[in-house]
Write an enzyme that holds these catalytic residues in place. Structure first.
Site, PDB file in Angstrom:
ATOM      1  CG  HIS A 128      -1.910  -0.925   1.279  1.00  0.00           C
ATOM      2  ND1 HIS A 128      -3.297  -0.742   1.122  1.00  0.00           N
ATOM      3  CD2 HIS A 128      -1.900  -2.293   1.137  1.00  0.00           C
ATOM      4  CE1 HIS A 128      -4.151  -1.918   1.243  1.00  0.00           C
ATOM      5  NE2 HIS A 128      -3.217  -2.759   1.114  1.00  0.00           N
ATOM      6  CG  ASP A 148      -5.051   1.878   2.133  1.00  0.00           C
ATOM      7  OD1 ASP A 148      -3.971   1.886   1.687  1.00  0.00           O
ATOM      8  OD2 ASP A 148      -5.911   1.047   2.097  1.00  0.00           O
TER       9      ASP A 148
END
Ligand code: UDP
Length: 487
Positions: free
Chosen positions: A23, A131
């Site tokens: 990520h 995120d």
């Protein structure tokens, strides 16, 4: 929140990646991309994650870009995690998934809400690029009337499939786990089996995980839109479907890894490489073009000893040159899984990297001919960007969807034949199947066809991020929308 454009004339985007390399790596690239377009960018992370990103951010800053890091303490001990466990990578595991620790990690991530809100008051950003796992960010975005863009590190195809699964639950309508089904309302008749999906999608009763999935979905619906590390030409049907049929906003700005042009930038993604890059590059220089197979399974896959032995036997049997990245550190393990004499017999033929490889640097070298990958979306896209075909070996997460895109839609890959989703350790693959797939991707007429399709896609990827390209234009469009919204 009152943002005065005259006081703060530059658009300011705040990035908050989840603390896992899969990520963080693409989000840091994304922050650099925004900064290259004159946007002020701030990346939020935790103290022990700073070293993974500070060098590259410092270099961007020295090149004149307005890019910053803000640090929030990670409440690992409060959430029941060991001290210093601030990255998915540092969750203790002994061959397998540590679901309890993962749950605690997510619990700790939920505790960020309040400090993050304080940060918003202090920084007054114009946009949050947060995120998907930080579901609470949507409420903060609402409260301060700041658009929240979602990032989940997946492809458009995955977004379309998630929508189909949410609406139609096709996996619950088959008689057995191995019976293939088609995802309704997804272009291209994408077929999968229930065994290749997460158990949460097959359960009827509510639990912690199904509740999380629901929260992600709600946050998606409330968000300003998705930002996707992809490019139009790669999955045009799915970009169009997501935007025009499902009717949601999304911008493709990738492949983001291509913003790293200099060797130092390609090296500085994630952890420090466990190999001397000069040695690695000179070794590659000594090989013929397209003669080396690169084998790496990302950051979360952790094969057991038996599987590693199968890979070793298979690579040797293919007779191909190779670079093989093994997550296990030699110092911590006996490596009794390695066939006796393997390294002596393959000397000059291959390199084993124990730990972290400079993946993009390796893939971009002309000696590399194919990638054996677990189909993590970053790895898939980095392979496409390098114009290379791949052997697909999905293990879990949305990797089975990515495999379909590579093998069935783009036709630039050969599957190794994994039939079941198995977190971290994967569905066991025998040496013959690995050997067959590697040979198929490296030699013969079919290999040539896949290689030429992959090469064409690699060229499209590079064009997409150049001035006037599809991703370049989408990023412009997004920046313009955010700027005019602020005005
Ligand atoms: N990566 C790397 N070296 C390694 C392992 C991984 O540079 O030895 C990088 C890789 O280039 C990619 C990311 O880590 O950018 C892995 O992301 P991906 O989505 O492929 O897989 P995940 O780790 O999330 O399963």
């Amino acid at each position: 929140m009152d943002v005065d454009a005259t006081e703060n004339p530059k658009l300011h985007v705040l990035f908050f990646p989840f603390m896992g390399h899969g990520h963080m790596i693409p989000m840091v690239d994304m922050a650099k991309l925004f900064a290259m377009r004159g946007v002020k960018t701030t990346i939020v992370t935790t103290p022990l994650n700073v070293p993974f990103i500070s060098t590259t951010i410092e270099r961007s800053k020295n090149s004149g870009f307005d890019i910053h890091i803000k640090v929030l303490n990670f409440p690992c001990v409060e959430a029941g995690l060991p001290e210093g466990c601030e990255n998915l990578d540092s969750i203790p595991s002994s061959q397998g998934v540590n679901l309890d620790m993962i749950a605690k990690f997510f619990k700790a991530a939920d505790m960020f809400e309040q400090p993050f809100e304080q940060l918003i008051q202090e920084c007054k950003p114009d946009c949050l690029l947060v995120d998907m796992f930080f579901t609470w960010a949507s409420d903060i975005a609402d409260k301060y009337d700041i658009p929240r863009l979602m990032f989940n590190g997946c492809s458009f195809l995955s977004l379309c499939i998630s929508d189909s699964v949410n609406l139609y639950e096709p996996q619950k309508k088959v008689k057995s786990g191995s019976e293939p089904f088609v995802f309704p309302n997804v272009p291209g008749d994408i077929k999968l089996t229930r065994d290749q999906m997460a158990v949460i999608f097959t359960q009827n009763e509510e639990n912690e995980l199904t509740r999380s999935v629901k929260k992600w979905r709600e946050a998606e619906l409330k968000s300003y839109g998705f930002i996707v590390n992809s490019f139009y030409e790669l999955e045009a049907a799915y970009v169009d479907h997501y935007r025009n049929v499902i009717g949601r906003k999304a911008w493709h700005v990738g492949p983001v890894s291509l913003c790293n042009r200099a060797i130092e930038d390609k090296l500085d993604r994630g952890k420090k490489p466990s190999v001397d890059e000069q040695k690695c590059l000179s070794w590659l220089d000594s090989k013929l073009p397209k003669s080396v197979v690169y084998i790496c399974f990302g950051t979360a896959v952790d094969f057991n000893a038996a599987q590693l032995t199968e890979i070793a036997f298979a690579i040797e049997a293919t007779g191909q040159h190779f670079i093989w990245v093994v997550k296990k550190e030699k110092s911590n393990n006996e490596e009794d899984w390695l066939p006796e004499g393997f390294e002596e017999r393959t000397e000059g033929k291959g390199i084993m990297i124990r730990g972290w490889a400079p993946q993009v640097l390796i893939l971009d070298h002309e000696a590399v001919g194919a990638f054996v990958t677990h189909c993590g979306w970053n790895s898939t896209l980095e392979c496409v960007s390098a114009g290379l075909p791949m052997v697909t070996w999905p293990v879990f997460a949305e990797q089975f969807y990515n495999e379909k895109l590579v093998t069935d839609v783009l036709k630039i890959g050969v599957g190794v034949g994994t039939k079941k989703w198995k977190e971290v350790v994967g569905d066991f693959v025998k040496r013959d199947a690995i050997e067959k797939a590697v040979k198929e991707i490296m030699v013969g007429e079919k290999a040539e066809e896949m290689r030429s399709r992959a090469k064409a896609l690699g060229e499209m990827a590079k064009r997409a991020v150049e001035e006037g390209g599809s991703s370049f234009r989408d990023l412009n469009d997004l920046i313009q929308q955010l700027s005019s919204r602020r005005r």
